[in-house]
Design a protein around this motif. Structure first.
Motif, PDB file in Angstrom:
ATOM      1  N   SER A  75       2.016  -4.909   4.515  1.00 58.29           N
ATOM      2  CA  SER A  75       1.638  -6.271   4.142  1.00 58.29           C
ATOM      3  C   SER A  75       2.896  -7.118   3.972  1.00 58.29           C
ATOM      4  CB  SER A  75       0.826  -6.254   2.844  1.00 58.29           C
ATOM      5  OG  SER A  75       1.580  -5.669   1.793  1.00 58.29           O
ATOM      6  N   ALA A  76       2.703  -8.440   3.998  1.00 58.95           N
ATOM      7  CA  ALA A  76       3.845  -9.343   3.901  1.00 58.95           C
ATOM      8  C   ALA A  76       4.610  -9.161   2.600  1.00 58.95           C
ATOM      9  CB  ALA A  76       3.376 -10.787   4.052  1.00 58.95           C
ATOM     10  N   ASP A  77       3.891  -8.852   1.520  1.00 57.18           N
ATOM     11  CA  ASP A  77       4.571  -8.703   0.226  1.00 57.18           C
ATOM     12  C   ASP A  77       5.107  -7.283   0.003  1.00 57.18           C
ATOM     13  OD1 ASP A  77       2.314  -7.208  -0.296  1.00 57.18           O
ATOM     14  OD2 ASP A  77       1.473  -8.581  -1.798  1.00 57.18           O
ATOM     15  N   GLY A  78       4.864  -6.405   0.972  1.00 60.96           N
ATOM     16  CA  GLY A  78       5.396  -5.050   0.877  1.00 60.96           C
ATOM     17  C   GLY A  78       4.627  -4.113  -0.018  1.00 60.96           C
ATOM     18  N   SER A  79       3.534  -4.597  -0.603  1.00 57.92           N
ATOM     19  CA  SER A  79       2.777  -3.757  -1.546  1.00 57.92           C
ATOM     20  C   SER A  79       1.892  -2.725  -0.857  1.00 57.92           C
ATOM     21  CB  SER A  79       1.916  -4.642  -2.453  1.00 57.92           C
ATOM     22  OG  SER A  79       0.936  -5.343  -1.693  1.00 57.92           O
ATOM     23  N   LEU A  80       1.649  -2.920   0.425  1.00 60.25           N
ATOM     24  CA  LEU A  80       0.792  -2.002   1.182  1.00 60.25           C
ATOM     25  C   LEU A  80       1.530  -1.543   2.437  1.00 60.25           C
ATOM     26  CD1 LEU A  80      -2.023  -0.712   1.693  1.00 60.25           C
ATOM     27  CD2 LEU A  80      -2.608  -2.809   2.956  1.00 60.25           C
ATOM     28  N   ASP A  81       1.676  -0.244   2.598  1.00 63.23           N
ATOM     29  CA  ASP A  81       2.339   0.317   3.778  1.00 63.23           C
ATOM     30  C   ASP A  81       1.405   1.351   4.407  1.00 63.23           C
ATOM     31  OD1 ASP A  81       3.967   1.952   5.563  1.00 63.23           O
ATOM     32  OD2 ASP A  81       5.698   0.981   4.639  1.00 63.23           O
ATOM     33  N   VAL A  82       0.980   1.073   5.640  1.00 57.09           N
ATOM     34  CA  VAL A  82       0.035   1.975   6.314  1.00 57.09           C
ATOM     35  C   VAL A  82       0.660   2.581   7.575  1.00 57.09           C
ATOM     36  CG1 VAL A  82      -2.064   0.915   5.416  1.00 57.09           C
ATOM     37  CG2 VAL A  82      -0.981  -0.049   7.458  1.00 57.09           C
ATOM     38  N   THR A  83       1.976   2.609   7.610  1.00 56.89           N
ATOM     39  CA  THR A  83       2.689   3.111   8.792  1.00 56.89           C
ATOM     40  C   THR A  83       2.255   4.517   9.170  1.00 56.89           C
ATOM     41  OG1 THR A  83       4.610   1.792   8.136  1.00 56.89           O
ATOM     42  CG2 THR A  83       4.953   3.476   9.819  1.00 56.89           C
ATOM     43  N   ASP A  84       2.318   5.422   8.225  1.00 56.05           N
ATOM     44  CA  ASP A  84       1.999   6.825   8.520  1.00 56.05           C
ATOM     45  C   ASP A  84       0.535   6.990   8.925  1.00 56.05           C
ATOM     46  OD1 ASP A  84       4.593   7.530   7.980  1.00 56.05           O
ATOM     47  OD2 ASP A  84       4.192   8.198   5.928  1.00 56.05           O
ATOM     48  N   LYS A  85      -0.356   6.333   8.181  1.00 50.05           N
ATOM     49  CA  LYS A  85      -1.782   6.451   8.491  1.00 50.05           C
ATOM     50  C   LYS A  85      -2.095   5.941   9.899  1.00 50.05           C
ATOM     51  CE  LYS A  85      -3.972   6.328   3.917  1.00 50.05           C
ATOM     52  NZ  LYS A  85      -4.931   5.590   3.037  1.00 50.05           N
ATOM     53  N   LEU A  86      -1.522   4.787  10.243  1.00 47.26           N
ATOM     54  CA  LEU A  86      -1.799   4.215  11.567  1.00 47.26           C
ATOM     55  C   LEU A  86      -1.185   5.052  12.682  1.00 47.26           C
ATOM     56  CD1 LEU A  86      -1.499   0.365  10.993  1.00 47.26           C
ATOM     57  CD2 LEU A  86      -3.530   1.631  11.737  1.00 47.26           C
ATOM     58  N   ASN A  87       0.004   5.563  12.458  1.00 46.82           N
ATOM     59  CA  ASN A  87       0.630   6.413  13.480  1.00 46.82           C
ATOM     60  C   ASN A  87      -0.156   7.701  13.680  1.00 46.82           C
ATOM     61  OD1 ASN A  87       3.139   5.357  14.741  1.00 46.82           O
ATOM     62  ND2 ASN A  87       3.774   5.073  12.616  1.00 46.82           N
ATOM     63  N   GLU A  88      -0.582   8.296  12.584  1.00 49.37           N
ATOM     64  CA  GLU A  88      -1.350   9.545  12.679  1.00 49.37           C
ATOM     65  C   GLU A  88      -2.699   9.313  13.347  1.00 49.37           C
ATOM     66  OE1 GLU A  88      -1.552  10.950   8.686  1.00 49.37           O
ATOM     67  OE2 GLU A  88       0.624  11.333   8.556  1.00 49.37           O
ATOM     68  N   TYR A  89      -3.381   8.244  12.938  1.00 51.38           N
ATOM     69  CA  TYR A  89      -4.671   7.945  13.551  1.00 51.38           C
ATOM     70  C   TYR A  89      -4.505   7.650  15.041  1.00 51.38           C
ATOM     71  CZ  TYR A  89      -8.616   5.300  15.253  1.00 51.38           C
ATOM     72  OH  TYR A  89      -9.659   4.862  16.035  1.00 51.38           O
ATOM     73  N   SER A  90      -3.537   6.804  15.370  1.00 47.09           N
ATOM     74  CA  SER A  90      -3.341   6.393  16.761  1.00 47.09           C
ATOM     75  C   SER A  90      -3.012   7.595  17.640  1.00 47.09           C
ATOM     76  CB  SER A  90      -2.222   5.350  16.853  1.00 47.09           C
ATOM     77  OG  SER A  90      -2.556   4.183  16.132  1.00 47.09           O
ATOM     78  N   GLN A  91      -2.145   8.473  17.145  1.00 43.00           N
ATOM     79  CA  GLN A  91      -1.770   9.652  17.913  1.00 43.00           C
ATOM     80  C   GLN A  91      -2.987  10.535  18.186  1.00 43.00           C
ATOM     81  OE1 GLN A  91       1.598  10.317  18.998  1.00 43.00           O
ATOM     82  NE2 GLN A  91       0.355  11.588  20.338  1.00 43.00           N
ATOM     83  N   ALA A  92      -3.818  10.723  17.182  1.00 44.57           N
ATOM     84  CA  ALA A  92      -5.003  11.566  17.345  1.00 44.57           C
ATOM     85  C   ALA A  92      -6.052  10.891  18.221  1.00 44.57           C
ATOM     86  CB  ALA A  92      -5.594  11.906  15.978  1.00 44.57           C
ATOM     87  N   LYS A  93      -6.240   9.583  18.034  1.00 41.79           N
ATOM     88  CA  LYS A  93      -7.286   8.872  18.756  1.00 41.79           C
ATOM     89  C   LYS A  93      -7.024   8.819  20.250  1.00 41.79           C
ATOM     90  CE  LYS A  93     -11.077   6.498  19.111  1.00 41.79           C
ATOM     91  NZ  LYS A  93     -12.380   7.157  18.865  1.00 41.79           N
ATOM     92  N   VAL A  94      -5.792   8.550  20.636  1.00 37.09           N
ATOM     93  CA  VAL A  94      -5.531   8.417  22.076  1.00 37.09           C
ATOM     94  C   VAL A  94      -5.782   9.725  22.820  1.00 37.09           C
ATOM     95  CG1 VAL A  94      -3.899   6.503  21.784  1.00 37.09           C
ATOM     96  CG2 VAL A  94      -3.040   8.862  21.882  1.00 37.09           C
TER      97      VAL A  94
END
Length: 317
Positions: A75-94
């Protein structure tokens, strides 16, 4: 010759483009073109990485933030970081999407943008449009030959026609390989695509032939050929190359057409070259002569019917 199969080609698409309310603000980016005009021709597989990892809608907006060699999704304020979740999901989904024949992505999205996604420098609001969405990047890395396009770019008629030409060619290749590869099938495939390749890239057409001239390992030669084939089709066909291709095909009818018919065909090709007629006009005339004067080699050319006429991809340019 009709190259199309009864079943619909599977196309991946960003969920928001079909009107699903999955965006950060609870809205969507409904695409009339995707939802109404082309949906009858394809079977869609929808994906929204943010919803898939449980972010919900509405939610905090996220963006790409570069810290050296690492790109975070937060998020813009840095309070939310979903980097790992999105990378893991994307890798599995593709890994589950090997059945797709193409993919339509949502532009500018930090997850699904194909190009020019804003990347912010850590600790600032300064951004450069150099990023690629995390899911889009995984998809294109896993399937580098898969036809992929952003919805907004499909409003550019040459880009639209190019994308769907690649989708149907990609599907045609997969049908052939699934039926069992042989040298003969590879040669037939190349023969049928001769003029389509010439229209997109005469150079690639000349380079692809020798790959099949001395096949030692069918699987290896097929892979090298297909990489070059899809690379060639990604090049936008120019009026100059289309004109040259049309004139080559015209030569097959020089002993069959009357003087008036020759003049009519030549004039339609010339007017297309000058931008006065759409490509559909000389193509339609050639298809008419193919029916009137059967020429098996020309009848089999994918160039004359690379996609369903009802998609209207050759009407406007």
């Amino acid at each position: 010759m009709d190259i199309f199969v009864p079943e619909k080609i599977q196309i991946g698409i960003s969920s928001c483009l079909l009107g699903n309310q999955v965006r950060f603000d609870g809205g969507h980016k409904n695409s009339y073109y995707c939802r109404q005009e082309i949906e009858p021709f394809f079977e869609y597989t929808t994906v929204c990485p943010e919803m898939a990892i449980g972010m919900g809608a509405p939610r905090k907006s996220i963006r790409q933030v570069r810290d050296g060699d690492i790109v975070h999704i937060r998020s813009a304020d840095g309070s939310l970081d979903v980097t790992d979740k999105l990378n893991e999901y994307s890798q599995a989904k593709v890994e589950e999407l090997d059945y797709l024949g193409g993919y339509i992505l949502c532009a500018k999205s930090p997850t699904c943008g194909m190009e020019r996604v804003t990347e912010y420098k850590i600790g600032t609001n300064n951004g450069t449009k150099t990023g690629v969405g995390v899911f889009a990047k995984k998809l294109m890395e896993r399937y580098p030959l898969l036809p992929v396009e952003e919805e907004g770019r499909l409003h550019d008629l040459p880009l639209r026609e190019n994308f769907f030409t690649r989708v149907f060619a990609y599907n045609d290749w997969r049908k052939m390989t699934q039926s069992g590869l042989t040298k003969h099938k590879l040669m037939q495939f190349h023969s049928r695509y001769k003029y389509l390749l010439m229209a997109h890239s005469p150079q690639w057409y000349r380079e692809l032939g020798p790959i099949l001239a001395d096949i030692q390992d069918v699987e290896q030669s097929a892979q090298v050929y297909f990489e070059g084939f899809m690379t060639a089709l990604k090049i936008i066909a120019t009026r100059k190359n289309h004109t040259s291709t049309l004139q080559h095909i015209q030569g097959y009818f020089k002993k069959k057409l009357t003087a008036a018919q020759k003049e009519e065909l030549s004039e339609s090709i010339l007017k297309y070259r000058q931008g006065l007629l759409p490509l559909l006009v000389p193509i339609t005339l050639i298809n008419h002569y193919v029916r009137e004067f059967p020429t098996p080699y020309i009848e089999e050319q994918v160039y004359l019917n690379p996609h369903p006429e009802a998609l209207k991809l050759r009407y406007a340019y």
